[in-house]
Structure formats: C-alpha cells, structure tokens
Design a protein around this motif. Sequence first.
Motif: not given
Length: 200
Positions: A154-160, A140-143, A6-9, A149-152
């Motif tokens: 975190x790991x898949x969001x960090x990979x993306x 903006x849409x990407x962020x 989550x922190x990385x994302x 996604x990271x809120x729910x």
Amino acid sequence: MSLLPLIFTAGWASGINAYAVVLLFGLFGVTGLSDEVPEGLQRPDVLIAAGVLFLIEAVADKIPYFDSFWDSIHTVIRPAAGAVVAALLAGSDGSLPQLAAAAVGGTTALVSHLVKAGLRMGINTSPEPASNIVASTLEDLGVASVITLAVFHPLPAAIIAGVLLILGILLVVFLAKRIRRSWRRFRAWLETRRSPAPSR
C-alpha cells in the motif's frame, strides 16, 4: 492509520476509473488474493455491474468530446464511489473511522477526477482520435497497476499515486489555455447535439 495509504490510492484511482477500482478489488477478494477487501465489494451483483459499466466506459472514454461528456456526468459518481470504497475498506479495520476514510477517499477522487477531466479536455484539442485512445488505455493500465500494487504494497502505491496526482495538477496548469479552448469547443459540440435537426 494502516489503511490510509490504501484508501488514498483507491481514491486517486476512483477519480480516473471508479468501475475498474470496484471490479479489481472485488476480484482480488473473491479469488482470495487479499483479505483486506470487504464483503460488499465481492458480491456477484456488484462485480457484474462494475464489469458491465467498466466495458461501457472503456468505449466511451476513447471517443473525442464524448469522453468529456462522460467525465461531466461522472463528476459526482467518481468521488461518491471513492468515498464508498474508502468507507468499506475502513469498515474492515479499526485504525481509521469510516467517516474520515470516506472524506479522504472522496476528496482524493474528486481532485483526481478534475485532473483527468482537465487533461482530457486538453487532449481533445488534437485533431486525431489516436491521442484519446492512447490516453484512455494508459489511464486504465495505470489504475490496474497501481491498485494491484496497493493490495500487496500500500505505501509504495500511495507514493506513486501522490506523485501522479501532483504531476497531473501541474500538467493541467501548463495546459490551461488549451483546456479553455477545448472547453469552448466542447460546449459547441454539446449545442450541436441538443439542437433539433433542420426540417426538410
């Protein structure tokens, strides 16, 4: 290390649009959709300030060459925001020390910001403003998408976020010549704004 993804994302996203990150986290916390959001990001004054600054950036970021000026003054702001958000997130969990979290968030935000600024320099070599508008909207849409996604998850969001960061670095290397050319034009644009208007 449960909060590290989550922190990385958050750091990656802060390097692109720090105000959107603060606003989104705050809204997720206020609405009760996430228990991970610290109280500091849910304060009404923080949400109002982030909302106003996000709207200003939404306009400034779409104007050719002014977007690069905006990026230049945010070279300190975005990494600092990434570090602060990371430290606040770590403060709600004992798995990662706040100092280490701030270092991860701030460093990731700095790299992400430099990639964004470099790519926007390359885009500014295009004669039409549409590319700036499209790029800013996609950022903006990407962020918004990755932070949500990271809120729910975190790991898949960090990979993306990691994949997008690597692709961005590769694009900056590929567009290096265009970025240098745009940098020269940007400096010329700044000079025209600094020089006094000719007297009549």
